[in-house]
Write a protein that holds these residues in place. Structure first.
Motif, PDB file in Angstrom:
ATOM      1  N   LYS A  21       0.825  -1.207   0.000  1.00 24.96           N
ATOM      2  CA  LYS A  21       0.000   0.000   0.000  1.00 24.96           C
ATOM      3  C   LYS A  21       0.862   1.261   0.000  1.00 24.96           C
ATOM      4  O   LYS A  21       0.564   2.234  -0.700  1.00 24.96           O
ATOM      5  CB  LYS A  21      -0.934  -0.006   1.212  1.00 24.96           C
ATOM      6  N   ILE A  22       1.925   1.243   0.782  1.00 25.45           N
ATOM      7  CA  ILE A  22       2.822   2.396   0.840  1.00 25.45           C
ATOM      8  C   ILE A  22       3.523   2.579  -0.506  1.00 25.45           C
ATOM      9  O   ILE A  22       3.664   3.700  -1.010  1.00 25.45           O
ATOM     10  CB  ILE A  22       3.833   2.224   1.982  1.00 25.45           C
ATOM     11  N   ALA A  23       3.932   1.478  -1.112  1.00 26.12           N
ATOM     12  CA  ALA A  23       4.571   1.552  -2.427  1.00 26.12           C
ATOM     13  C   ALA A  23       3.608   2.084  -3.482  1.00 26.12           C
ATOM     14  O   ALA A  23       3.989   2.876  -4.354  1.00 26.12           O
ATOM     15  CB  ALA A  23       5.086   0.176  -2.830  1.00 26.12           C
ATOM     16  N   ILE A 249       3.200   8.130  10.725  1.00 28.88           N
ATOM     17  CA  ILE A 249       1.801   8.548  10.775  1.00 28.88           C
ATOM     18  C   ILE A 249       0.933   7.365  11.198  1.00 28.88           C
ATOM     19  O   ILE A 249       1.190   6.225  10.794  1.00 28.88           O
ATOM     20  CB  ILE A 249       1.346   9.049   9.382  1.00 28.88           C
ATOM     21  N   LEU A 250      -0.083   7.642  11.991  1.00 29.06           N
ATOM     22  CA  LEU A 250      -1.025   6.599  12.388  1.00 29.06           C
ATOM     23  C   LEU A 250      -2.444   6.982  11.968  1.00 29.06           C
ATOM     24  O   LEU A 250      -2.709   8.131  11.613  1.00 29.06           O
ATOM     25  CB  LEU A 250      -0.981   6.375  13.904  1.00 29.06           C
ATOM     26  N   ALA A 251      -3.330   6.016  12.003  1.00 29.82           N
ATOM     27  CA  ALA A 251      -4.758   6.241  11.759  1.00 29.82           C
ATOM     28  C   ALA A 251      -5.505   5.701  12.965  1.00 29.82           C
ATOM     29  O   ALA A 251      -5.604   4.484  13.144  1.00 29.82           O
ATOM     30  CB  ALA A 251      -5.206   5.552  10.479  1.00 29.82           C
ATOM     31  N   ARG A 252      -5.992   6.590  13.801  1.00 31.68           N
ATOM     32  CA  ARG A 252      -6.627   6.188  15.041  1.00 31.68           C
ATOM     33  C   ARG A 252      -8.131   6.391  14.977  1.00 31.68           C
ATOM     34  O   ARG A 252      -8.620   7.277  14.269  1.00 31.68           O
ATOM     35  CB  ARG A 252      -6.031   6.963  16.218  1.00 31.68           C
ATOM     36  N   GLY A 253      -8.849   5.592  15.755  1.00 29.63           N
ATOM     37  CA  GLY A 253     -10.306   5.711  15.771  1.00 29.63           C
ATOM     38  C   GLY A 253     -10.891   5.416  14.410  1.00 29.63           C
ATOM     39  O   GLY A 253     -10.601   4.378  13.806  1.00 29.63           O
ATOM     40  N   ASP A 254     -11.682   6.358  13.893  1.00 30.91           N
ATOM     41  CA  ASP A 254     -12.320   6.146  12.593  1.00 30.91           C
ATOM     42  C   ASP A 254     -11.528   6.769  11.454  1.00 30.91           C
ATOM     43  O   ASP A 254     -12.038   6.912  10.341  1.00 30.91           O
ATOM     44  CB  ASP A 254     -13.747   6.689  12.609  1.00 30.91           C
ATOM     45  N   GLU A 255     -10.263   7.139  11.705  1.00 33.92           N
ATOM     46  CA  GLU A 255      -9.444   7.714  10.642  1.00 33.92           C
ATOM     47  C   GLU A 255      -9.132   6.668   9.577  1.00 33.92           C
ATOM     48  O   GLU A 255      -8.936   5.491   9.887  1.00 33.92           O
ATOM     49  CB  GLU A 255      -8.133   8.279  11.209  1.00 33.92           C
ATOM     50  N   ASP A 256      -9.054   7.117   8.333  1.00 30.00           N
ATOM     51  CA  ASP A 256      -8.757   6.249   7.199  1.00 30.00           C
ATOM     52  C   ASP A 256      -7.262   6.290   6.921  1.00 30.00           C
ATOM     53  O   ASP A 256      -6.729   7.353   6.577  1.00 30.00           O
ATOM     54  CB  ASP A 256      -9.541   6.726   5.977  1.00 30.00           C
ATOM     55  N   PRO A 257      -6.541   5.171   7.060  1.00 24.65           N
ATOM     56  CA  PRO A 257      -5.097   5.199   6.824  1.00 24.65           C
ATOM     57  C   PRO A 257      -4.732   5.604   5.402  1.00 24.65           C
ATOM     58  O   PRO A 257      -3.713   6.269   5.192  1.00 24.65           O
ATOM     59  CB  PRO A 257      -4.653   3.769   7.136  1.00 24.65           C
ATOM     60  N   ASP A 258      -5.537   5.221   4.422  1.00 27.70           N
ATOM     61  CA  ASP A 258      -5.248   5.617   3.043  1.00 27.70           C
ATOM     62  C   ASP A 258      -5.365   7.132   2.866  1.00 27.70           C
ATOM     63  O   ASP A 258      -4.555   7.755   2.168  1.00 27.70           O
ATOM     64  CB  ASP A 258      -6.193   4.900   2.079  1.00 27.70           C
ATOM     65  N   PHE A 259      -6.357   7.723   3.522  1.00 18.83           N
ATOM     66  CA  PHE A 259      -6.519   9.187   3.475  1.00 18.83           C
ATOM     67  C   PHE A 259      -5.324   9.873   4.145  1.00 18.83           C
ATOM     68  O   PHE A 259      -4.775  10.852   3.616  1.00 18.83           O
ATOM     69  CB  PHE A 259      -7.822   9.602   4.171  1.00 18.83           C
TER      70      PHE A 259
END
Length: 282
Positions: A21-23, A249-259
């Motif tokens: 995904k990162i790539a 960077i992290l995605a916590r709670g309802d955050e979207d990691p792709d966003f």
């Protein structure tokens, strides 16, 4: 070399999927998050060969790795069995990391002290120093560097909350022992990031870059919080920093990691390429 993204952004995904995904977002370096469920260092059957194949297929390099941490792995503990467990956990990463091309392993020198007095914090320094020396010793045969990270203090007695404190602890140790400046930790501790870069001096070999509001360690993409990034970036270039620029960077709670990954990509596009690198992202 490019900006790196920590695979912890996708910490619930398998490591290989996180790398892919990162790539796909255009990044060509990652920092491996060596904690379950993404990666369990205690799993003796873990398929490191598949990780190497994923890195190769995606055209990505893993220049750094974040070692496991937690109360049961605390390198500053008075309980020798706990520090031994922490060093054993680190040791289990050395051979596979070397085979993956990792250069630096980031390590927490202690855990955030809960109710620790100033005297207890001071007493822990000798144990931390011994753990740092041992970590460097066991990593050296594999050609690896160990970068000890500044920790959150949250107003408590914390012997590893500043680069100056950490510098004094690593001073005199072999050159494969260095420091990792975590911008979110430093900013939440009320410190100036440029000053922290200068305090780390030649021992600064890794970065964990992320933003927050100055109060909570939120691991936001740069630009979302209150960090003034320009003096920090200018100081890194002025001091000739050439280590890993990891966006933790992290995605916590309802955050979207792709966003959050896309937001991060846009933020560093405004920064330009990091010192010593050719291209930030494709």
């Amino acid at each position: 070399m490019n900006y790196s993204v920590a695979t912890s952004l996708f910490m619930t995904e398998h490591l290989n999927k996180a790398i892919a995904k990162i790539a796909a977002a255009g990044f060509r370096e990652v920092e491996i998050w060596a904690r379950a469920p993404q990666l369990d260092v205690a799993d003796t059957n873990y398929d490191w060969g598949a990780v190497l194949q994923t890195l190769t297929d995606c055209g990505v390099k893993a220049k750094s790795c974040h070692a496991p941490f937690g109360p049961r792995l605390d390198l500053s503990s008075e309980d020798r069995s706990v520090t031994t467990a922490g060093l054993k956990s680190l040791g289990s990463l050395l051979e596979p990391c070397a085979k993956l091309g990792v250069e630096t392993i980031v390590v927490h020198p202690n855990q955030a002290p809960n109710g620790q007095t100033k005297q207890q914090a001071e007493a822990s320094k000798a144990r931390i120093r011994q753990s740092m020396e041992t970590a460097g010793d066991i990593a050296r045969p594999f050609g690896l560097r160990i970068a000890f990270e500044n920790m959150l203090s949250a107003g408590r007695s914390q012997p590893c909350g500043t680069m100056a404190q950490l510098y004094r602890l690593v001073d005199g140790l072999p050159s494969n022992v260095g420091l990792c400046l975590d911008t979110g930790h430093a900013f939440a501790n009320g410190l100036d990031l440029a000053d922290e870069v200068r305090a780390a001096n030649e021992r600064l070999i890794a970065l964990h870059v992320h933003d927050n509001d100055g109060e909570i360690d939120r691991h936001w993409p740069p630009g979302r919080g209150a960090v003034d990034w320009l003096p920090f970036l200018e100081t890194l270039r002025d001091t000739g920093f050439s280590g890993a620029w990891t966006l933790e960077i992290l995605a916590r709670g309802d955050e979207d990691p792709d966003f959050n990954l896309e937001e991060t990509k846009l933020a560093i596009a405004d920064w330009g390429q990091p010192a010593g690198r050719n291209t930030a992202v494709d």
